[in-house]
Design an enzyme around this catalytic site. Sequence first.
Site, PDB file in Angstrom:
ATOM      1  N   ARG A   1      16.066  -1.642  -3.927  1.00 19.24           N
ATOM      2  CA  ARG A   1      14.919  -1.768  -4.829  1.00 19.24           C
ATOM      3  C   ARG A   1      14.491  -3.225  -4.954  1.00 19.24           C
ATOM      4  NH1 ARG A   1      15.691  -2.743  -9.972  1.00 19.24           N
ATOM      5  NH2 ARG A   1      17.618  -1.519 -10.099  1.00 19.24           N
TER       6      ARG A   1
ATOM      7  N   TYR B   1     -13.459   1.628  -8.612  1.00 14.68           N
ATOM      8  CA  TYR B   1     -12.807   2.869  -8.172  1.00 14.68           C
ATOM      9  C   TYR B   1     -12.359   3.682  -9.382  1.00 14.68           C
ATOM     10  CZ  TYR B   1      -8.847   5.727  -6.623  1.00 14.68           C
ATOM     11  OH  TYR B   1      -7.966   6.752  -6.422  1.00 14.68           O
TER      12      TYR B   1
ATOM     13  N   ASP C   1     -10.257  -6.504  -4.862  1.00 11.60           N
ATOM     14  CA  ASP C   1      -9.722  -5.352  -4.153  1.00 11.60           C
ATOM     15  C   ASP C   1     -10.390  -5.324  -2.787  1.00 11.60           C
ATOM     16  OD1 ASP C   1      -9.152  -2.848  -3.082  1.00 11.60           O
ATOM     17  OD2 ASP C   1      -9.195  -1.838  -5.021  1.00 11.60           O
TER      18      ASP C   1
ATOM     19  N   LYS D   1      -4.987   3.071   3.115  1.00 13.90           N
ATOM     20  CA  LYS D   1      -6.262   3.196   3.812  1.00 13.90           C
ATOM     21  C   LYS D   1      -6.203   2.473   5.164  1.00 13.90           C
ATOM     22  CE  LYS D   1      -7.559   5.175  -0.089  1.00 13.90           C
ATOM     23  NZ  LYS D   1      -6.578   4.791  -1.101  1.00 13.90           N
TER      24      LYS D   1
END
Length: 450
Positions: A73, A126, A203, A228
Amino acid sequence: MTPVVLDSHTNGHDRLNGLKKLNQEDLDGFGTRAIHVGSDPDPSTGAVIPAISLSTTYKQESVGVHKGYEYSRSGNPNRNALERVLASIESGGALALAFASGSATTATVLQSLGPNAHIISVNDVYGGTFRYMTRVAKENQGLETTFVDLENAGEDEVTHAIRDNTKLIWIESPTNPTLRLIDIPRIVSIAHSHPSHPLVLVDNTFLSPYYSSPLLLGADIVVHSLTKYVNGHSDVVMGAVILPAHHTALHQRLAFLQNAIGAVPSAYDSWLVQRGVKTLHLRMREHGRNALTVARVLARSPHVEEVIYPGLKSHPRNALARSSLSPHAARFVDKFLESEDTERDGSFPYGGMISFRIRGGLEEAQRFLASTRLFTLAESLGGVESLAELPALMTHGSIPPEERSKLGIGENLIRLSVGIEEVDDLVWDIEQALHTAVVGEAPVNGVNDA
């Protein structure tokens, strides 16, 4: 004295990242860095492709003495390698962190602002980001958000929106789904000259590090939904934040939260995204070329009211799109305009996203989406395959109807993610679906009038 030179990938913006001593890796082009950074051959086996390290824990020689890894982690070889290449291909970047999703990235950045902060966001943000700002961050940490039309707002309007506790300005450019373009250096200038000195975040998901380099334009933070374009194969959910070298304190805070919250990607997903990065430059060029061709077809169709693609010369912000290209994309576009563009109208590839308004309303839009063969009806974007969706009822359904109306997200607005299939096949699919949607029946002998 060792000479220092400017990073060749900062395009002369030394005020952003300072002077540094370069090695050959810094001088390599975008595609070379995408393939080689973080992918050194394995020293024990000579393997050219890094192995996937699935171990959750790592041996320590004595307490606190180890080889850089303690618990997966907190750090994993595959995630660290991915973060290294992300920092390299996002020109102007030096530090990167990967998260389990783009939404986890958004959440971590906003949590880093602390309680009772104020931010400014582009109004056409978004839907998932809007939801987190207005529902989660507002309710859980007292975050206040002022939504501003950053594309058209004057300097006074932006300045007056900044408060004493404004810590961040959140930009998407192009916005999702109306593809509005924001002059990033202008917003940076306003923000950094204000006494509150809010950070500017961009972004960069829609354009990817290939077409846009916001850090070179003065931005403090870049975020991506790696799901994406960066991954590009629709098989990983992941996000990232990239920072310039002078934001080490912010990087340390975000890294602390990354570890403490634990929204980290798996080793396998990190390996997959790093593999996707290696072809990013090739895919983005093809996405852009295909999208430009499709945009031109849509612009000529009698079944389309409006086409929104900033690469079209007819787009009102076309000049801004051209001037804001990354240095490597600008070189690609220059060559395209010199030799590859058969129509010679000054239009150029600008990513793979197109939005358009079909003539009619919801019925025609839904019929179009049901009639395509290659454009799959699905949310998301940026994969090698072409996708189509109806933002008002899908990706932006969380935005109140009155707000969607103000933003121009109507029921006839269709968003396309143009893939890298053969462009003639994509054109055929678009034309026959438009004819079927508006005329009400499939064309008998090919496409009759689109």
